[in-house]
Design an enzyme around this catalytic site. Structure first.
Site, PDB file in Angstrom:
ATOM      1  N   ASP A 250      43.461  47.266  41.982  1.00  0.00           N
ATOM      2  CA  ASP A 250      44.328  47.551  43.123  1.00  0.00           C
ATOM      3  C   ASP A 250      44.854  46.286  43.796  1.00  0.00           C
ATOM      4  O   ASP A 250      44.390  45.171  43.517  1.00  0.00           O
ATOM      5  CB  ASP A 250      43.589  48.431  44.149  1.00  0.00           C
ATOM      6  CG  ASP A 250      42.146  47.993  44.390  1.00  0.00           C
ATOM      7  OD1 ASP A 250      41.803  46.837  44.052  1.00  0.00           O
ATOM      8  OD2 ASP A 250      41.365  48.783  44.925  1.00  0.00           O
TER       9      ASP A 250
ATOM     10  N   HIS B  13      34.987  55.882  47.908  1.00  0.00           N
ATOM     11  CA  HIS B  13      36.211  55.562  47.162  1.00  0.00           C
ATOM     12  C   HIS B  13      35.918  54.602  46.002  1.00  0.00           C
ATOM     13  O   HIS B  13      34.964  53.815  46.052  1.00  0.00           O
ATOM     14  CB  HIS B  13      37.331  55.036  48.076  1.00  0.00           C
ATOM     15  CG  HIS B  13      37.176  53.653  48.598  1.00  0.00           C
ATOM     16  ND1 HIS B  13      37.650  53.266  49.829  1.00  0.00           N
ATOM     17  CD2 HIS B  13      36.629  52.525  48.063  1.00  0.00           C
ATOM     18  CE1 HIS B  13      37.404  51.989  50.012  1.00  0.00           C
ATOM     19  NE2 HIS B  13      36.781  51.512  48.965  1.00  0.00           N
TER      20      HIS B  13
ATOM     21  N   GLU C  91      40.908  57.296  47.759  1.00  0.00           N
ATOM     22  CA  GLU C  91      40.163  57.770  48.922  1.00  0.00           C
ATOM     23  C   GLU C  91      39.791  59.245  48.744  1.00  0.00           C
ATOM     24  O   GLU C  91      40.446  59.958  47.965  1.00  0.00           O
ATOM     25  CB  GLU C  91      41.030  57.611  50.184  1.00  0.00           C
ATOM     26  CG  GLU C  91      41.484  56.177  50.450  1.00  0.00           C
ATOM     27  CD  GLU C  91      40.390  55.283  51.039  1.00  0.00           C
ATOM     28  OE1 GLU C  91      39.201  55.518  50.790  1.00  0.00           O
ATOM     29  OE2 GLU C  91      40.746  54.327  51.758  1.00  0.00           O
TER      30      GLU C  91
HETATM   31  C1  F6R Z   1      38.520  46.854  45.495  1.00  0.00           C
HETATM   32  C2  F6R Z   1      37.874  48.113  45.163  1.00  0.00           C
HETATM   33  C3  F6R Z   1      37.122  48.861  46.214  1.00  0.00           C
HETATM   34  C4  F6R Z   1      35.783  48.190  46.518  1.00  0.00           C
HETATM   35  C5  F6R Z   1      35.049  48.948  47.623  1.00  0.00           C
HETATM   36  C6  F6R Z   1      33.750  48.272  47.998  1.00  0.00           C
HETATM   37  O1  F6R Z   1      39.177  46.327  44.379  1.00  0.00           O
HETATM   38  O2  F6R Z   1      37.964  48.543  44.065  1.00  0.00           O
HETATM   39  O3  F6R Z   1      36.898  50.181  45.775  1.00  0.00           O
HETATM   40  O4  F6R Z   1      34.998  48.157  45.370  1.00  0.00           O
HETATM   41  O5  F6R Z   1      35.861  49.042  48.765  1.00  0.00           O
HETATM   42  O6  F6R Z   1      34.014  47.071  48.630  1.00  0.00           O
HETATM   43  P1  F6R Z   1      32.854  46.034  48.947  1.00  0.00           P
HETATM   44  O7  F6R Z   1      32.368  45.548  47.641  1.00  0.00           O
HETATM   45  O8  F6R Z   1      33.512  44.948  49.741  1.00  0.00           O
HETATM   46  O9  F6R Z   1      31.817  46.776  49.704  1.00  0.00           O
END
Ligand code: F6R
Length: 238
Positions: free
Chosen positions: A67, A136, A141
């Site tokens: 993303d 997500h 979402e």
């Molecule tokens: C970003 C992504 C998101 C993150 C998720 C967890 O590329 O794929 O789904 O994996 O928001 O984020 P962290 O690792 O910062 O808790």
């Protein structure tokens, strides 16, 4: 599904990095799917260390990120493009990498272009996923319907709040993103899901309660025939 629980985050990253060594031995031209956020940073450090030590080579590999914020300039320090260069691409010999472009004038056309690029590369061999506090994956979402391919999505307030820590008080935080769809993630040949930290314990508990929750996008991943989950004890609630 294989699930491994380690004492610490460092051990999780170490173990996950071994799968990358194995994968590149089996297929030097692997097509990787990469994620951003805090979760994969330790794994990316391990991969950089292994590259420096001559244990791993990405010269024939290529990658697609899950993303990117929209709109977002590539060189903005909070862009996922910038994040990937800083945390991984500048430290290893992977030269063929792609992210959806947050600069594209027509997001719909950009999503179509990105999907075609992935298909042309033969699809994702090994997809890396983190999970949001709301379940997500990528920026898919919780919803009642999920996209097959890459699309422009509105972030939920919970995701905006979770990521606000990366933005300064004067920086405008995007409320939309381009993300691979659930379908595209699901059609990866292998998936690695990393869940770490106490804050992820509630969503991990729901994810592994034996039900497929349609409002937990990561639930769909559990149906995949080749998924490996790495957790630390904190996320596993131990
Ligand atoms: C970003 C992504 C998101 C993150 C998720 C967890 O590329 O794929 O789904 O994996 O928001 O984020 P962290 O690792 O910062 O808790």
């Amino acid at each position: 599904m294989k699930k491994f629980i380690f004492d610490t985050y460092e051990e999780v990253c170490q173990a996950a990095s071994e799968l990358y060594v194995q994968q590149l031995k089996e297929k030097p031209g692997t097509v990787f799917g990469f994620a951003t956020g805090s979760t994969p940073v330790g794994l990316y450090n391990e991969l950089a260390k292994k590259y420096k030590a001559g244990e791993i080579c990405f010269s024939k590999a290529r990658s697609f990120n899950l993303d990117e914020y929209y709109p977002m300039k590539k060189d903005h320090p909070q862009s996922y493009d910038y994040f990937m260069r800083e945390n991984l691409f500048d430290k290893i010999n992977l030269s063929q990498f792609s992210l959806p472009s947050g600069e594209a004038p027509d997001p719909k056309a950009e999503c179509k272009r990105y999907d075609e690029e992935i298909a042309k590369a033969g699809g994702i061999d090994l997809m890396l996923l983190g999970i949001g506090h709301n379940g997500h994956i990528g920026f898919n979402e919780p919803s009642v319907a999920y996209s097959m391919g890459t699309y422009l999505t509105k972030l939920t307030q919970s995701s905006i709040d979770a990521n606000s820590r990366f933005f300064g008080p004067d920086e405008v935080q995007p409320t939309q993103a381009l993300t691979m769809g659930i379908g595209e993630i699901f059609f990866s040949k292998k998936i690695i899901l990393i869940i770490t930290g106490e804050g992820k314990a509630p969503i991990a508990k729901k994810l592994f309660d034996g039900m497929i929750h349609t409002d937990v996008p990561a639930s769909f991943v559990l149906l995949h025939p080749n998924v490996t989950v790495f957790m630390d004890k904190a996320a596993a609630g131990e």
